[in-house]
Design a protein around this motif. Structure first.
Motif, PDB file in Angstrom:
ATOM      1  N   ALA A 165      43.224  71.035  57.791  1.00  0.00           N
ATOM      2  CA  ALA A 165      42.979  72.303  57.073  1.00  0.00           C
ATOM      3  C   ALA A 165      41.493  72.433  56.754  1.00  0.00           C
ATOM      4  N   ASP A 166      40.993  73.670  56.801  1.00  0.00           N
ATOM      5  CA  ASP A 166      39.578  73.934  56.517  1.00  0.00           C
ATOM      6  C   ASP A 166      39.417  74.518  55.129  1.00  0.00           C
ATOM      7  N   TYR A 167      38.366  74.076  54.419  1.00  0.00           N
ATOM      8  CA  TYR A 167      38.029  74.673  53.135  1.00  0.00           C
ATOM      9  C   TYR A 167      36.799  75.557  53.321  1.00  0.00           C
ATOM     10  N   PHE A 168      36.859  76.792  52.827  1.00  0.00           N
ATOM     11  CA  PHE A 168      35.736  77.729  52.970  1.00  0.00           C
ATOM     12  C   PHE A 168      34.994  77.856  51.640  1.00  0.00           C
ATOM     13  N   PHE A 169      33.735  77.429  51.617  1.00  0.00           N
ATOM     14  CA  PHE A 169      32.924  77.522  50.395  1.00  0.00           C
ATOM     15  C   PHE A 169      32.329  78.923  50.254  1.00  0.00           C
TER      16      PHE A 169
END
Ligand SMILES: *Cc1c(COP(=O)(O)O)cnc(C)c1O
Length: 376
Positions: A165-169
């Motif tokens: 899963a990707d986290y978007f800052f």
């Protein structure tokens, strides 16, 4: 139509089995069962995929959590805040190490730890926060990291359900789940998004000292053979599992996208059904759908589950009993009504079949039966 499973590992093996068999055989022939070359290669390949400086493999995801807390030198009495809505492993290691377990409610939409609740639970004794990226979507890490910085706390991410899963800052940058906090942990239990054919786990960190400590503690506290600098444990990923994981890692992005396709079809089909709510998708994380978990309203969850069973459609309740009501955790002294969100979720959630190899016919059959149950 092929029989529907919660997770059809056999369907996957039918597709990639030939490659897996070769990988296993090569380990058998090498006899390098422990710490063989595949372990190191897998760690390097996972580092690359995760965009993290260090991957330290270990025996399972529960050990990974324990190793993280040992490496950060958390001591009896230190307070560790985590979510009440998670798999037992997260809290088990806190209790085993004699740390003081502080559980808080999740956010009812995302199912992940409530940042507000964390803020309220902080005391001068708090040492760490353990967010769990539940069901395949990241907890609200950016705010949690700000809190950790302000109060000088460690963050250990339990990423067992969110490999990939990707986290978007807010500033537009992206990181993988598990690589944001001080240490991240994961599990390669067979049904996880990246699963092996037995037990396995790993830790992620960008910190040189943490990596060295983790590697030492996972191997009897030794850096030089038979010289023991730390009190350690024996927690290793074996070479056969590493060889299998090297094959499966190549397919991970593809498998996660295939899960998302299934989730999109479910979402669309259930959009007009007001008797249930589909899983919320937050703006700051991608969702890799380790589970596709709906909330069933009006006390109908168990009836729906039984109805689906009668149609040979499996479904599961993750998790039926809140941690604070579990026999083993009574000693914490929480009362039944202390966690209204968790209590409500435990009565409403239902996870539907979800795996990359689901056939259109199976998905259609599940949707048809759920809509039929609600009279649509
Ligand atoms: C699976 C899981 C673990 C434990 O992993 P094991 O490899 O089974 O020990 C820990 N936390 C969460 C959230 C999990 O889903």
């Amino acid at each position: 139509m092929r029989e529907i499973q919660m997770v059809d590992l056999k369907a996957q093996y039918e597709k990639i089995g030939a490659e897996i068999d070769i990988a296993i055989k090569s380990v058998l022939e090498s006899t390098a069962f422990i710490k063989g070359p595949d372990v190191k290669l897998f760690e390097e390949e996972l580092q690359e995929y995760m965009g993290v400086k260090y991957v330290v493999s270990c025996a399972n995801g529960t050990d990974a959590l324990q190793l993280a807390m040992m490496a950060l030198a958390l001591k009896p009495g230190d307070e560790v805040i985590t979510t009440n809505f998670t798999f037992i492993a997260t809290v088990e290691v806190v209790a085993l190490l004699g740390l003081k377990l502080v559980i808080v409610d999740p956010d009812p939409g995302s199912f992940n730890i409530s940042v507000e609740a964390v803020r309220k639970a902080i005391t001068p004794k708090t040492k760490a926060i353990v967010p769990v990226h539940l069901f395949g979507q990241c907890a609200y890490m950016e705010s949690l990291m700000e809190i950790a910085k302000k109060y000088n706390l460690y963050i250990i991410e339990d990423a067992a359900q969110a490999t990939g899963a990707d986290y978007f800052f807010r500033d537009g940058t992206t990181k993988k789940a598990g690589t944001i906090g001080h240490i991240g942990t994961t599990s390669f239990f067979p049904s996880k998004n990246l699963g092996c054919y037995g037990d396995g786990g790993a830790l992620y960190t960008n910190d040189d000292a943490h990596a060295e400590k983790l590697r030492s503690i996972a191997n009897h506290g030794m850096k030089v053979r038979y010289h023991h600098d730390d009190i350690g444990i024996n927690s290793r990923l074996d070479s056969i599992q590493a060889a299998i994981l090297r094959i499966k890692l190549k397919y991970l992005s593809h498998f996660n996208s295939a899960r998302r396709v299934v989730a999109d079809i479910y979402d669309e089909a259930f959009a007009k059904c007001h008797s249930l709510s589909v899983p919320e998708r937050v703006s700051y994380s991608s969702h890799i759908f380790h589970q596709y978990t709906i909330r069933v309203k009006n006390g109908k969850r168990d009836d729906l589950k039984k109805f689906l069973e009668s149609k040979k459609i499996p479904s599961m309740v993750y998790y039926p009993v809140p941690l604070h009501m579990q026999e083993a955790y009574r000693y914490l002294g929480y009362r039944e009504n202390d966690f209204p969100v968790t209590t409500a979720l435990c009565k409403e959630v239902l996870s539907l079949p979800m795996y990359p190899d689901m056939e259109q016919e199976q998905i259609d059959y599940i949707i048809l039966n759920i809509l039929t149950f609600f009279g649509k």
